[in-house]
Design a protein around this motif. Structure first.
Motif, PDB file in Angstrom:
ATOM      1  N   GLN A 304      57.788 -74.662  29.844  1.00 32.84           N
ATOM      2  CA  GLN A 304      56.731 -73.912  30.564  1.00 32.84           C
ATOM      3  C   GLN A 304      57.121 -72.555  30.123  1.00 32.84           C
ATOM      4  O   GLN A 304      56.081 -71.718  29.868  1.00 32.84           O
ATOM      5  N   GLY A 305      58.531 -71.904  29.920  1.00 30.12           N
ATOM      6  CA  GLY A 305      58.658 -70.497  29.564  1.00 30.12           C
ATOM      7  C   GLY A 305      58.104 -70.382  28.240  1.00 30.12           C
ATOM      8  O   GLY A 305      57.517 -69.191  28.050  1.00 30.12           O
ATOM      9  N   ILE A 306      58.297 -71.238  27.087  1.00 28.73           N
ATOM     10  CA  ILE A 306      57.739 -70.902  25.848  1.00 28.73           C
ATOM     11  C   ILE A 306      56.316 -70.958  25.937  1.00 28.73           C
ATOM     12  O   ILE A 306      55.500 -70.058  25.273  1.00 28.73           O
ATOM     13  N   SER A 313      50.727 -65.854  29.943  1.00 25.53           N
ATOM     14  CA  SER A 313      50.424 -66.396  31.337  1.00 25.53           C
ATOM     15  C   SER A 313      51.761 -66.904  31.920  1.00 25.53           C
ATOM     16  O   SER A 313      52.584 -67.434  31.519  1.00 25.53           O
ATOM     17  N   TYR A 314      51.522 -66.303  33.409  1.00 33.15           N
ATOM     18  CA  TYR A 314      53.092 -66.834  34.141  1.00 33.15           C
ATOM     19  C   TYR A 314      52.605 -66.924  35.494  1.00 33.15           C
ATOM     20  O   TYR A 314      51.875 -66.048  36.007  1.00 33.15           O
ATOM     21  N   GLN A 315      52.711 -68.045  36.181  1.00 32.48           N
ATOM     22  CA  GLN A 315      52.542 -68.269  37.701  1.00 32.48           C
ATOM     23  C   GLN A 315      53.543 -68.028  38.530  1.00 32.48           C
ATOM     24  O   GLN A 315      54.778 -68.660  38.332  1.00 32.48           O
ATOM     25  N   THR A 316      53.635 -66.922  39.355  1.00 31.07           N
ATOM     26  CA  THR A 316      54.588 -66.476  39.942  1.00 31.07           C
ATOM     27  C   THR A 316      54.941 -67.618  41.244  1.00 31.07           C
ATOM     28  O   THR A 316      54.306 -68.352  41.397  1.00 31.07           O
ATOM     29  N   VAL A 317      55.817 -67.405  41.780  1.00 33.71           N
ATOM     30  CA  VAL A 317      56.443 -68.061  42.823  1.00 33.71           C
ATOM     31  C   VAL A 317      55.780 -68.074  44.062  1.00 33.71           C
ATOM     32  O   VAL A 317      55.520 -68.988  44.747  1.00 33.71           O
ATOM     33  N   ASN A 318      54.862 -66.758  44.131  1.00 38.52           N
ATOM     34  CA  ASN A 318      53.923 -66.740  45.241  1.00 38.52           C
ATOM     35  C   ASN A 318      52.606 -67.346  45.024  1.00 38.52           C
ATOM     36  O   ASN A 318      51.733 -67.248  45.786  1.00 38.52           O
ATOM     37  N   LEU A 322      49.759 -64.283  36.384  1.00 36.81           N
ATOM     38  CA  LEU A 322      49.866 -63.090  35.616  1.00 36.81           C
ATOM     39  C   LEU A 322      49.095 -63.616  34.299  1.00 36.81           C
ATOM     40  O   LEU A 322      49.572 -64.289  33.513  1.00 36.81           O
ATOM     41  N   GLN A 323      48.105 -62.836  33.690  1.00 35.81           N
ATOM     42  CA  GLN A 323      47.681 -63.246  32.716  1.00 35.81           C
ATOM     43  C   GLN A 323      47.284 -61.845  31.727  1.00 35.81           C
ATOM     44  O   GLN A 323      46.974 -60.927  32.352  1.00 35.81           O
ATOM     45  N   GLY A 324      47.536 -61.884  30.268  1.00 37.87           N
ATOM     46  CA  GLY A 324      47.311 -60.761  29.526  1.00 37.87           C
ATOM     47  C   GLY A 324      47.083 -61.060  28.066  1.00 37.87           C
ATOM     48  O   GLY A 324      47.161 -62.185  27.484  1.00 37.87           O
ATOM     49  N   PRO A 325      47.188 -59.985  27.244  1.00 40.30           N
ATOM     50  CA  PRO A 325      46.943 -60.193  25.736  1.00 40.30           C
ATOM     51  C   PRO A 325      48.218 -61.150  25.265  1.00 40.30           C
ATOM     52  O   PRO A 325      49.533 -60.937  25.471  1.00 40.30           O
TER      53      PRO A 325
END
Length: 417
Positions: A304-306, A313-318, A322-325
């Protein structure tokens, strides 16, 4: 975080997406990569602090319930940390640091009592040192006072006597203290340390319960200390840190680090060290989270990190997103058809590695059972995951060519695929 749009604005948003991708620059992708890293390490720190609190509660009141709560918190802490490993290989500041947090496999006899038939690394003087049962250690000509167990003492005992198997700190040392040895081999079941191993005074089992509690508490604090340092290295609020150094470099250098980290984790580390080695040896001692039987999740969150870095993108623990270029945006700008094929390969790899999670959660076939010599279906499932990771690495190399990053050469860790 789920974003909702009024119905009459959906078309406008869809029409704007290609323009957003075209507007993406290499510098923006590297800057967002730093944001991703900071968010992941921030989550790793928060979950480690929660783990520390549950450990303190368990030490204050040892019971089956408080021990279970600490184990649950440990597994939760692994979710963001395993997603952080994609930042390792391209960034020396991470790779030089991570061993104190995630080194494995370990000769657990360095830390605490072990079974009589305990197999350890040959020639390792520290393999049966049992710090918890000792006031001093003798390694070669060196005598070490371990009367007072502190985070600093534990950090200094890593690779004692020059052996990488002497892992005194980090997630796996804490895992061993919470679960104990997994004595099931390739059969079902994880470690079964009783909560009474932490009962002070009457009711203590296996001796030295006070020192075992001290070691666990100090290890949890050291984990927090280390994660606090790394979170600052990626923070935009800090000056003269690694983030500032990375963003001061040419963007192509940053992209090379991103792609090298993705490829090296995908190929040499995850497909090689964490899957191929354990499968070929049919050895549960070589699985990643060997005491807790949590290996399937650790493998999945590495993958998932890759995926996070490629898609920005990253789904935080809360639960926020988080999404961006992203690198994917850069590929779309150069070759939309290739971008679709490459994205599909990332999706295939993520789906395939998730089958290891499904095997554990739906069929009670954990990684140590899948790699058993007689488990043909399990072996096949692991091999399919290895193959998907190899193909993902080919896609990563293709990405490098498309966006103009040369000399990538992901680390194979000397494995042949």
């Amino acid at each position: 975080m789920k974003t909702c749009f009024p119905h009459n604005t959906i078309a406008a948003v869809i029409l704007s997406l290609p323009m957003m991708a075209q507007a993406t620059t290499k510098q923006e992708v590297v800057a967002h990569y730093a944001d991703l890293a900071h968010s992941v390490y921030s989550d790793a720190l928060v979950t480690a602090q929660t783990l520390d609190k549950t450990i303190a509660a368990m030490i204050a009141n040892p019971s089956a319930q408080t021990l279970t709560a600490a184990r649950v918190a440990w597994k939760a802490a692994r979710v963001p940390y395993q997603q952080s490993e994609v930042f390792r290989f391209g960034n020396g500041v991470v790779d030089d640091w991570e061993g104190q947090l995630n080194a494995w496999p370990l000769d657990e006899g360095l830390i605490d009592y072990v079974a009589g038939d305990y197999q350890h690394e040959l020639g390792n003087d520290g393999a049966k040192a049992n710090i918890i049962a000792s006031n001093k250690l003798q390694v070669g000509n060196k005598e070490i006072d371990v009367t007072k167990i502190t985070p600093q003492l534990i950090a200094g005992l890593n690779e004692l006597g020059g052996s990488e198997a002497n892992v005194a700190s980090g997630y796996h040392a804490i895992e061993f203290l919470l679960w104990g040895q997994d004595l099931q081999g390739t059969a079902a079941g994880a470690g079964e340390r009783p909560f009474t191993d932490f009962v002070k005074g009457d009711g203590c089992t296996n001796g030295n319960c006070d020192r075992r509690a001290d070691y666990l508490a100090a290890s949890a604090q050291l984990l927090i200390n280390d994660l606090q340092w790394m979170e600052k290295q990626w923070s935009a609020a800090e000056v003269n840190n690694y983030r500032a150094e990375l963003l001061a470099e040419p963007a192509d250098n940053g992209l090379r680090k991103m792609l090298f980290g993705m490829g090296s984790l995908s190929l040499g580390e995850l497909a090689g060290e964490r899957m191929k080695v354990a499968l070929e040896a049919n050895s549960p001692e070589d699985e990643h989270d060997c005491f807790s039987d949590n290996t399937h999740n650790s493998h999945y969150y590495n993958e998932q990190g890759i995926y996070n870095v490629y898609t920005g993108s990253y789904q935080t623990v809360n639960g926020d997103l988080l999404q961006g270029p992203s690198i994917n945006d850069l590929v779309v700008k150069k070759d939309a058809k290739a971008a679709a094929d490459i994205k599909a390969q990332f999706e295939t790899a993520r789906t395939q590695v998730y089958t290891l999670v499904e095997a554990a959660e739906k069929n009670n076939q954990h990684f140590d059972q899948l790699i058993a010599a007689g488990n043909k279906a399990g072996n096949r499932l692991v091999n399919q995951s290895i193959s998907a990771l190899v193909q993902q690495t080919v896609a990563i190399e293709q990405v490098a060519k498309i966006i103009g990053v040369s000399n990538l050469n992901p680390d194979t860790a000397d494995h042949q695929f």
